[in-house]
Design a protein around this motif. Structure first.
Motif, PDB file in Angstrom:
ATOM      1  N   LEU A 297      43.334  48.231  41.629  1.00  0.00           N
ATOM      2  CA  LEU A 297      43.358  46.940  42.319  1.00  0.00           C
ATOM      3  C   LEU A 297      42.213  46.033  41.873  1.00  0.00           C
ATOM      4  N   ALA A 298      41.105  46.631  41.479  1.00  0.00           N
ATOM      5  CA  ALA A 298      39.963  45.840  41.000  1.00  0.00           C
ATOM      6  C   ALA A 298      40.353  45.022  39.771  1.00  0.00           C
ATOM      7  N   ARG A 299      41.269  45.564  38.956  1.00  0.00           N
ATOM      8  CA  ARG A 299      41.672  44.893  37.705  1.00  0.00           C
ATOM      9  C   ARG A 299      42.930  44.033  37.875  1.00  0.00           C
ATOM     10  N   ALA A 300      43.528  44.044  39.068  1.00  0.00           N
ATOM     11  CA  ALA A 300      44.788  43.315  39.286  1.00  0.00           C
ATOM     12  C   ALA A 300      44.575  41.807  39.208  1.00  0.00           C
ATOM     13  N   ALA A 301      45.577  41.105  38.688  1.00  0.00           N
ATOM     14  CA  ALA A 301      45.509  39.644  38.614  1.00  0.00           C
ATOM     15  C   ALA A 301      45.789  39.016  39.976  1.00  0.00           C
ATOM     16  N   ASP A 302      46.555  39.718  40.824  1.00  0.00           N
ATOM     17  CA  ASP A 302      46.815  39.239  42.174  1.00  0.00           C
ATOM     18  C   ASP A 302      45.632  39.580  43.069  1.00  0.00           C
ATOM     19  N   GLY A 303      45.452  38.766  44.095  1.00  0.00           N
ATOM     20  CA  GLY A 303      44.440  39.082  45.082  1.00  0.00           C
ATOM     21  C   GLY A 303      44.831  40.351  45.812  1.00  0.00           C
ATOM     22  N   ALA A 304      43.843  41.140  46.206  1.00  0.00           N
ATOM     23  CA  ALA A 304      44.115  42.367  46.947  1.00  0.00           C
ATOM     24  C   ALA A 304      42.977  42.623  47.925  1.00  0.00           C
ATOM     25  N   PHE A 305      43.367  42.977  49.133  1.00  0.00           N
ATOM     26  CA  PHE A 305      42.389  43.487  50.083  1.00  0.00           C
ATOM     27  C   PHE A 305      43.058  44.617  50.846  1.00  0.00           C
ATOM     28  N   ALA A 306      42.244  45.520  51.367  1.00  0.00           N
ATOM     29  CA  ALA A 306      42.778  46.665  52.098  1.00  0.00           C
ATOM     30  C   ALA A 306      42.084  46.779  53.436  1.00  0.00           C
ATOM     31  N   ILE A 307      42.874  47.158  54.427  1.00  0.00           N
ATOM     32  CA  ILE A 307      42.380  47.371  55.778  1.00  0.00           C
ATOM     33  C   ILE A 307      42.349  48.870  56.017  1.00  0.00           C
ATOM     34  N   GLY A 308      41.208  49.379  56.480  1.00  0.00           N
ATOM     35  CA  GLY A 308      41.075  50.795  56.794  1.00  0.00           C
ATOM     36  C   GLY A 308      41.586  51.094  58.190  1.00  0.00           C
ATOM     37  N   SER A 309      41.486  52.343  58.574  1.00  0.00           N
ATOM     38  CA  SER A 309      42.012  52.775  59.863  1.00  0.00           C
ATOM     39  C   SER A 309      41.305  52.085  61.031  1.00  0.00           C
ATOM     40  N   GLY A 310      40.099  51.594  60.832  1.00  0.00           N
ATOM     41  CA  GLY A 310      39.379  50.900  61.898  1.00  0.00           C
ATOM     42  C   GLY A 310      39.701  49.423  62.004  1.00  0.00           C
TER      43      GLY A 310
ATOM     44  N   VAL B  26      38.155  45.331  56.748  1.00  0.00           N
ATOM     45  CA  VAL B  26      38.393  45.224  55.308  1.00  0.00           C
ATOM     46  C   VAL B  26      37.532  46.263  54.591  1.00  0.00           C
ATOM     47  N   VAL B  27      38.187  47.108  53.788  1.00  0.00           N
ATOM     48  CA  VAL B  27      37.471  48.152  53.042  1.00  0.00           C
ATOM     49  C   VAL B  27      37.560  47.931  51.529  1.00  0.00           C
ATOM     50  N   LEU B  28      38.353  46.948  51.112  1.00  0.00           N
ATOM     51  CA  LEU B  28      38.492  46.653  49.679  1.00  0.00           C
ATOM     52  C   LEU B  28      38.776  45.169  49.528  1.00  0.00           C
ATOM     53  N   TRP B  29      38.149  44.543  48.547  1.00  0.00           N
ATOM     54  CA  TRP B  29      38.332  43.114  48.263  1.00  0.00           C
ATOM     55  C   TRP B  29      38.143  42.937  46.778  1.00  0.00           C
ATOM     56  N   ASN B  30      39.188  42.552  46.039  1.00  0.00           N
ATOM     57  CA  ASN B  30      39.036  42.500  44.580  1.00  0.00           C
ATOM     58  C   ASN B  30      38.592  41.117  44.088  1.00  0.00           C
ATOM     59  N   ARG B  31      38.331  41.050  42.791  1.00  0.00           N
ATOM     60  CA  ARG B  31      37.826  39.799  42.196  1.00  0.00           C
ATOM     61  C   ARG B  31      38.839  38.669  42.280  1.00  0.00           C
ATOM     62  N   ALA B  32      40.119  38.999  42.141  1.00  0.00           N
ATOM     63  CA  ALA B  32      41.151  37.960  42.237  1.00  0.00           C
ATOM     64  C   ALA B  32      41.168  37.360  43.638  1.00  0.00           C
ATOM     65  N   ALA B  33      40.939  38.193  44.672  1.00  0.00           N
ATOM     66  CA  ALA B  33      40.862  37.680  46.046  1.00  0.00           C
ATOM     67  C   ALA B  33      39.688  36.710  46.162  1.00  0.00           C
ATOM     68  N   GLU B  34      38.575  37.060  45.532  1.00  0.00           N
ATOM     69  CA  GLU B  34      37.407  36.177  45.539  1.00  0.00           C
ATOM     70  C   GLU B  34      37.719  34.860  44.826  1.00  0.00           C
ATOM     71  N   ARG B  35      38.415  34.952  43.707  1.00  0.00           N
ATOM     72  CA  ARG B  35      38.756  33.744  42.943  1.00  0.00           C
ATOM     73  C   ARG B  35      39.696  32.836  43.746  1.00  0.00           C
ATOM     74  N   ILE B  36      40.672  33.421  44.423  1.00  0.00           N
ATOM     75  CA  ILE B  36      41.666  32.633  45.148  1.00  0.00           C
ATOM     76  C   ILE B  36      41.098  32.030  46.428  1.00  0.00           C
ATOM     77  N   LEU B  37      40.301  32.812  47.158  1.00  0.00           N
ATOM     78  CA  LEU B  37      39.859  32.371  48.489  1.00  0.00           C
ATOM     79  C   LEU B  37      38.379  32.027  48.593  1.00  0.00           C
ATOM     80  N   GLY B  38      37.601  32.394  47.566  1.00  0.00           N
ATOM     81  CA  GLY B  38      36.196  31.991  47.559  1.00  0.00           C
ATOM     82  C   GLY B  38      35.232  32.928  48.266  1.00  0.00           C
TER      83      GLY B  38
END
Length: 201
Positions: free
Chosen positions: A11-24, A27-39
């Motif tokens: 997911l770190a290398r994906a062109a699409d934005g990606a974030f993951a929600i853990g059991s709690g 947010v437990v994952l936020w990739n570079r594309a997510a940063e590029r799209i949303l800042g």
């Protein structure tokens, strides 16, 4: 290497934005594309709830659907980037169960469809000159979404809607998510009030 580590690297290398929600619910994952799209940087987002970064709203059904083992259809939602700029996202959900001592995650893959939405709105206005009402833009709902909204206004709950339309409750909840996103509201009550005020049905 654990399965969750492999997924995180992919997911770190994906062109699409990606974030993951853990059991709690954080947010437990936020990739570079997510940063590029949303800042938002990963440092600003990790450990926070998705509502805090405008990727969800109180009462969102996505996580409850995932917890029930229901499939979540992709959906579009409008949010704002860190700068405040409005952004439309097309979001798909992937459940990554815990494996080999790793943690379970609900992965959200998304892409910016703001330009596409603007183009579709422009085409819709050209084809339908009555697409504005009192100067306010009227959202383009599908026939099925309007049907569900009418039934909601009549007091039908998820179970009744599912039985009446011969679909699963999960399908009704997905339609409701799409309606809320298009109308920019957060509940059935708000959706019905919005539609009533603008004479959508």
């Amino acid at each position: 290497m654990r399965a969750d580590q492999v997924l995180t690297q992919a997911l770190a290398r994906a062109a699409d934005g990606a974030f993951a929600i853990g059991s709690g619910g954080r947010v437990v994952l936020w990739n570079r594309a997510a940063e590029r799209i949303l800042g938002w940087t990963a440092k600003e987002v990790l450990g926070r709830s998705c509502c805090e970064v405008r990727l969800c709203y109180q009462g969102c059904h996505v996580m409850s659907l995932v917890e029930q083992g229901e499939a979540v259809q992709h959906f579009e939602m409008q949010t704002r980037a860190k700068t405040g700029k409005p952004v439309w996202l097309d979001i798909s959900i992937l459940e990554a169960p815990a494996a080999n001592g790793g943690r379970s995650m609900t992965v959200h893959l998304f892409r910016d469809v703001t330009a596409t939405k603007a183009l579709l709105d422009l085409v819709g206005k050209q084809l339908d000159p009555l697409s504005t009402l009192n100067g306010d833009e009227v959202p383009l709902l599908t026939k099925r979404e309007l049907e569900i909204l009418r039934l909601m206004a009549a007091g039908a709950n998820t179970k009744v809607l599912a039985e009446r339309l011969h679909v699963s409750p999960a399908t009704i909840r997905n339609h409701a998510q799409n309606i809320f996103a298009k109308l920019g509201v957060h509940s059935r009550l708000e959706a019905v009030a919005y539609a009533t005020q603008r004479h959508l049905f």
